[in-house]
Motif scaffolding. Sequence first.
Motif: not given
Length: 240
Positions: A118-136
């Motif tokens: 997920l971290g790599k995918a966000v870094g390679a994306s055009s997102r302008d905000r962090a991705l909220d992640c919950l630990v299941q």
Amino acid sequence: MAEEPGTEARRRELSGSLERVRERIRRATEAAGRDSEPALIVVTKFHPASDVRLLAELGVRDVGENRDQEAAAKAAELEELPLAWHFIGQLQTNKAKSVVRYADAVHSVDRASLVSALGKAVGASSRDRALDCLVQVNLDPQAAPGRGGALPEEVPGLSDLLAGTEGLRLAGVMAVAPLGEDPAEAFARLASIAEQMQRRHPGADMVSAGMTQDLEQAVAAGATHLRIGTDVLGARPRVR
């Protein structure tokens, strides 16, 4: 543009069921002595995008999906609507690149390899905000392998890893009450895990818990987000 036949009847049906669920939440909140109601995430898996559009007209802002292919298609079709998309199903690492394109939150982070993906995918994306992640969290030690969820003792390390990964925001915890167990007891354990997480990471204050059958117990245990599907949308359509 003219509405499809049956749209108005479906709107009335969804309005009624949505109000009944909201009333359940109001009563549960009052019974628990809480000042504020938890947020309602309507789980729309297997239901058409037209239903999600109607829900948005009725004031729903948070929708949940558990299959990437279906979620991506709906999010693209409804991109003009003010919706927050919650991915709540088990997630394969090879789907991370797709999920970060539309998801506002991923509720099912349960292993280090997924954090990395997920971290790599966000870094390679055009997102302008962090991705909220919950630990299941896996609350059922007897669960069969592959059911998803980190064991309670794994949560601190996974939380630290998430909090330290650029582009991701540690948002809190998610869990499902095990079958055959009193949901109140299961959600009490989740509340304890959430409290421990918040002591170390004060901003991680989301507790995603509670579905149609156990929302009252989840509210009593401090859930901040409820995941309700069938009671709002009715029985799932047959998937061909």
